[in-house]
Design a protein around this motif. Structure first.
Motif, PDB file in Angstrom:
ATOM      1  N   GLU A 195      15.337  52.881  50.563  1.00 33.65           N
ATOM      2  CA  GLU A 195      15.140  51.526  51.091  1.00 33.65           C
ATOM      3  C   GLU A 195      16.497  50.970  51.524  1.00 33.65           C
ATOM      4  N   ASP A 206      17.927  47.466  50.476  1.00 33.12           N
ATOM      5  CA  ASP A 206      18.111  47.115  49.063  1.00 33.12           C
ATOM      6  C   ASP A 206      19.561  46.701  48.827  1.00 33.12           C
ATOM      7  N   SER A 220      12.414  52.481  44.476  1.00 33.68           N
ATOM      8  CA  SER A 220      13.817  52.423  44.903  1.00 33.68           C
ATOM      9  C   SER A 220      14.507  51.177  44.358  1.00 33.68           C
ATOM     10  N   TYR A 262      22.493  46.265  57.229  1.00 33.48           N
ATOM     11  CA  TYR A 262      21.453  46.248  56.196  1.00 33.48           C
ATOM     12  C   TYR A 262      21.641  45.146  55.149  1.00 33.48           C
TER      13      TYR A 262
END
Length: 314
Positions: free
Chosen positions: A60, A63, A30, A93
């Protein structure tokens, strides 16, 4: 290194050369997709960039590079509402304290607000997550300088914000290591009234009459006219600013940064053309920008001012 050299083809093709040897079953796949997404975006392949970036963050969610690639796609396409939604819904995230890229992603959110004409929201982001920690990381300071410069062109009152940032630049801007950073330091030095530091960098660049390496070549061929153009703009010599920036904008993509970061050159050039009374040039530049981002409040304002002959900002 491809990123810091603004090598769009390297960003894309370095990954493409090895991608067939990988598969989703291999740990880290990923991350490779996220890197590829940014290379595709910088090469103008926005649809495939977004597809790969979204696939990477689905695999992911943490990321931040893949997230950043999709943010760039939306910036370049002028999809500001989509961009704000992308940033805010995924904030958990990419905005954590341990995320090295968090300030840059906040900067992208501020750019979306600027395109909507929401300068107060952008300034609040500067005072908040972009600059509240007084980061001394050059990447974060580049974002801070670039955001303040855009806000200044939009006639925002920035009070003493320049001073703090300019002082922090002293530990980085030596005129020798990375001209892209020096240029952003100059923005802060101009805002803070520290003309001697600007002159120091200019003197260093002018001494490079025979560049012996790539960094010196960047400084002499790109950094020097960029700094001279921004200095001329700050001093109100808008004709000189337009001449310098018009000449360098077509080669500036070779000395660092992304398309989104280097857009500040064309933004400043268009503003210089307007303030200098060069209406034909201003209209042409505004049309260029609107063809790429037709819903941008900033770009529509450029065209409106060019048509009315007004040099005033928002």
């Amino acid at each position: 290194m491809d990123f810091y050299r603004a090598n769009a083809r390297g960003l894309r093709d370095r990954i493409a050369r090895v991608l067939p040897k990988w598969s989703p079953e291999i740990p880290g796949y990923s991350i490779l997709l996220g890197m590829y997404a940014f290379g595709l975006e910088e090469s103008g392949n926005y649809a495939r960039a977004e597809e790969n970036g979204r696939q990477a963050v689905e695999m992911e969610p943490l990321d931040c590079w893949a997230h950043h690639a999709v943010a760039h796609v939306m910036e370049m396409q002028g999809r500001v509402e989509d961009g704000i939604g992308w940033m805010t819904t995924r904030k958990p995230y990419w905005s954590g304290e341990d995320n090295f890229f968090k300030v840059h992603n906040w900067w992208h959110l501020a750019l979306y607000h600027l395109d909507l004409g929401q300068t107060e929201a952008a300034l609040a982001l500067y005072d908040g997550p972009v600059r509240e920690d007084r980061s001394s990381v050059a990447l974060d300071m580049v974002d801070a300088s670039a955001l303040l410069w855009r806000l200044k062109m939009l006639d925002c009152d920035l009070a003493d914000r320049w001073q703090e940032l300019a002082k922090m630049w002293d530990q980085h801007a030596d005129g020798k290591l990375y001209p892209f950073n020096d240029w952003h330091a100059v923005m802060a030095y101009l805002g803070a009234g520290r003309d001697q530091e600007v002159e120091r960098i200019l003197t260093t660049y002018k001494a490079l009459s025979s560049p012996v390496n790539q960094v010196e070549m960047w400084a002499r061929q790109i950094g020097l006219p960029l700094v001279e153009g921004f200095v001329a703009f700050w001093q109100g010599d808008y004709t000189q600013a337009a001449e310098k920036l018009y000449g360098v904008r077509v080669i500036a993509n070779s000395f660092g940064g992304s398309h989104a970061q280097r857009d500040i050159i064309d933004w400043t050039l268009t503003e210089a053309a307007l303030r200098g009374g060069h209406r034909d040039l201003a209209e042409a530049l505004a049309n260029e920008r609107l063809a790429l981002k037709p819903h941008s409040v900033v770009n529509r304002n450029f065209l409106s001012r060019a048509g009315s002959g007004s040099a005033a900002g928002n």
